[in-house]
Design an enzyme around this catalytic site. Structure first.
Site, PDB file in Angstrom:
ATOM      1  N   LYS A  13       0.737  -1.267   0.002  1.00 29.53           N
ATOM      2  CA  LYS A  13       0.023   0.052   0.023  1.00 29.53           C
ATOM      3  C   LYS A  13       0.942   1.322  -0.104  1.00 29.53           C
ATOM      4  CE  LYS A  13      -2.132  -1.036   3.867  1.00 29.53           C
ATOM      5  NZ  LYS A  13      -1.619  -2.113   4.517  1.00 29.53           N
ATOM      6  N   ARG A  85      -9.542   1.053   8.754  1.00 33.01           N
ATOM      7  CA  ARG A  85      -9.058  -0.331   9.009  1.00 33.01           C
ATOM      8  C   ARG A  85      -9.992  -1.167   9.684  1.00 33.01           C
ATOM      9  NH1 ARG A  85      -3.192   0.093   8.941  1.00 33.01           N
ATOM     10  NH2 ARG A  85      -1.833  -1.570   9.341  1.00 33.01           N
ATOM     11  N   ARG A 124      11.264  -6.801   4.513  1.00 33.85           N
ATOM     12  CA  ARG A 124      11.416  -5.170   4.410  1.00 33.85           C
ATOM     13  C   ARG A 124      12.279  -4.513   5.222  1.00 33.85           C
ATOM     14  NH1 ARG A 124       5.336  -2.745   4.314  1.00 33.85           N
ATOM     15  NH2 ARG A 124       5.401  -3.332   6.388  1.00 33.85           N
ATOM     16  N   ARG A 159      11.461  -2.461  10.722  1.00 37.19           N
ATOM     17  CA  ARG A 159      10.509  -1.845  11.501  1.00 37.19           C
ATOM     18  C   ARG A 159      10.056  -2.872  12.569  1.00 37.19           C
ATOM     19  NH1 ARG A 159       5.628  -0.279   7.694  1.00 37.19           N
ATOM     20  NH2 ARG A 159       4.436  -1.163   9.435  1.00 37.19           N
ATOM     21  N   ARG A 170      -0.755  -9.584  12.953  1.00 43.74           N
ATOM     22  CA  ARG A 170      -1.064  -8.344  12.236  1.00 43.74           C
ATOM     23  C   ARG A 170      -1.967  -8.803  11.035  1.00 43.74           C
ATOM     24  NH1 ARG A 170       3.685  -5.018  10.121  1.00 43.74           N
ATOM     25  NH2 ARG A 170       2.020  -3.629   9.418  1.00 43.74           N
TER      26      ARG A 170
HETATM   27  P1  AMP Z   1       0.842   0.350   8.844  1.00 46.44           P
HETATM   28  O1  AMP Z   1       2.078   1.011   8.859  1.00 46.44           O
HETATM   29  O2  AMP Z   1      -0.197   0.878   8.181  1.00 46.44           O
HETATM   30  O3  AMP Z   1       0.947  -1.329   8.840  1.00 46.44           O
HETATM   31  O4  AMP Z   1       0.355   0.604  10.478  1.00 46.44           O
HETATM   32  C1  AMP Z   1       1.262  -0.034  11.566  1.00 46.44           C
HETATM   33  C2  AMP Z   1       0.373  -0.202  12.896  1.00 46.44           C
HETATM   34  O5  AMP Z   1      -0.218   1.104  13.173  1.00 46.44           O
HETATM   35  C3  AMP Z   1      -0.755  -1.090  12.857  1.00 46.44           C
HETATM   36  O6  AMP Z   1      -0.406  -2.471  12.884  1.00 46.44           O
HETATM   37  C4  AMP Z   1      -1.679  -0.456  13.525  1.00 46.44           C
HETATM   38  O7  AMP Z   1      -1.190  -1.002  14.988  1.00 46.44           O
HETATM   39  C5  AMP Z   1      -1.631   0.918  13.595  1.00 46.44           C
HETATM   40  N1  AMP Z   1      -2.573   1.462  12.936  1.00 46.44           N
HETATM   41  C6  AMP Z   1      -2.162   2.182  11.414  1.00 46.44           C
HETATM   42  N2  AMP Z   1      -3.443   2.442  11.143  1.00 46.44           N
HETATM   43  C7  AMP Z   1      -4.556   2.332  11.691  1.00 46.44           C
HETATM   44  C8  AMP Z   1      -5.744   2.204  11.847  1.00 46.44           C
HETATM   45  N3  AMP Z   1      -6.478   2.879  10.652  1.00 46.44           N
HETATM   46  N4  AMP Z   1      -6.492   2.089  12.834  1.00 46.44           N
HETATM   47  C9  AMP Z   1      -5.969   1.510  13.947  1.00 46.44           C
HETATM   48  N5  AMP Z   1      -4.592   1.052  14.001  1.00 46.44           N
HETATM   49  C10 AMP Z   1      -3.969   1.706  12.846  1.00 46.44           C
END
Ligand code: AMP
Length: 220
Positions: A13, A85, A124, A159, A170
């Site tokens: 994404k 999400r 990654r 990360r 996740r």
């Molecule tokens: P990402 O980089 O988008 O994979 O986000 C990393 C982490 O941030 C996720 O595993 C969630 O813990 C938190 N997170 C990101 N976006 C959201 C969202 N829209 N709602 C809730 N938690 C989020």
């Protein structure tokens, strides 16, 4: 224009989203990046978010929704990466945009098998320089010099939430909370799916081109 990037963690994404933002001059709004920045700066929001993120869980809707709405108030055309999400987040976004007489142009759903996600995510690496934020993959998109960012020369790091145990959690969270958004947006008539098979030469360029075609079609 509002574009939503949908897909499991590690589906690409962020990478594809960045290309779309460049071409269509959109602001890239990544909730994951915002939370990581808050954590790094050790803010109250960062402390709270980290309790959930470090375990692979979602940050609660009330915190996430108000944070995104505050950002959207200040911004024009946006690509949302990692939001919504949950169904609750999607409904709140719809209501928020309706009030502004706006709507989502397209939801681009990147569909990729779990085994590929685990392989891709565990390899990654990201640039440690927050201003840069470039992403590489030691298997699929390696940097020119191992461990060093091609763009700015800073060190590349893994990360915390890309560790294998966290990735599995996740993915569970994705299937429980986020996958239902596929039906939600299908019903809204704005879902566009791109199937990705990393073993059959689906390159970043192929996926980016498909995303551009979708947006062009939706803009007509
Ligand atoms: P990402 O980089 O988008 O994979 O986000 C990393 C982490 O941030 C996720 O595993 C969630 O813990 C938190 N997170 C990101 N976006 C959201 C969202 N829209 N709602 C809730 N938690 C989020």
């Amino acid at each position: 224009m509002y574009i939503i990037m949908l897909g499991a963690p590690g589906s690409g994404k962020g990478t594809i989203g960045k290309e779309i933002c460049k071409k269509y001059n959109l602001t890239h709004l990544s909730t994951g990046d915002i939370f990581r920045d808050e954590i790094k700066r050790d803010t109250d929001l960062g402390k709270k978010a980290n309790e959930y993120i470090s375990n692979g869980n979602l940050v609660p809707d009330d915190i996430t929704i108000s944070m995104v709405e505050d950002k959207l108030m200040e911004l024009g055309d946006v690509l949302l990466d990692g939001f919504p999400r949950t169904i609750n987040q999607a409904e709140s976004l719809k209501k928020f945009l309706n009030q502004k007489e706006k709507s989502v142009t397209a939801v681009i759903n990147l569909c990729i098998p779990d085994e590929d996600i685990i392989k891709r995510t565990s390899s990654r690496v990201i640039c440690s320089n927050k201003e840069c934020g470039a992403t590489f993959n030691t298997i699929f998109m390696p940097p020119k010099v191992e461990g060093i960012c091609d763009v700015c020369g800073s060190k590349l790091i893994v990360r915390d939430d890309d560790k294998p145990e966290t990735i599995k959690e996740r993915l569970n969270v994705y299937y429980k909370n986020t996958e239902p958004l596929i039906s939600f947006y299908k019903k809204e008539g704005i879902l566009e799916t791109i199937d990705i098979d990393i073993y059959s030469n689906t390159t970043k360029e192929d996926t980016t081109e498909k995303a551009f075609q979708i947006i062009e079609r939706r803009l007509k």
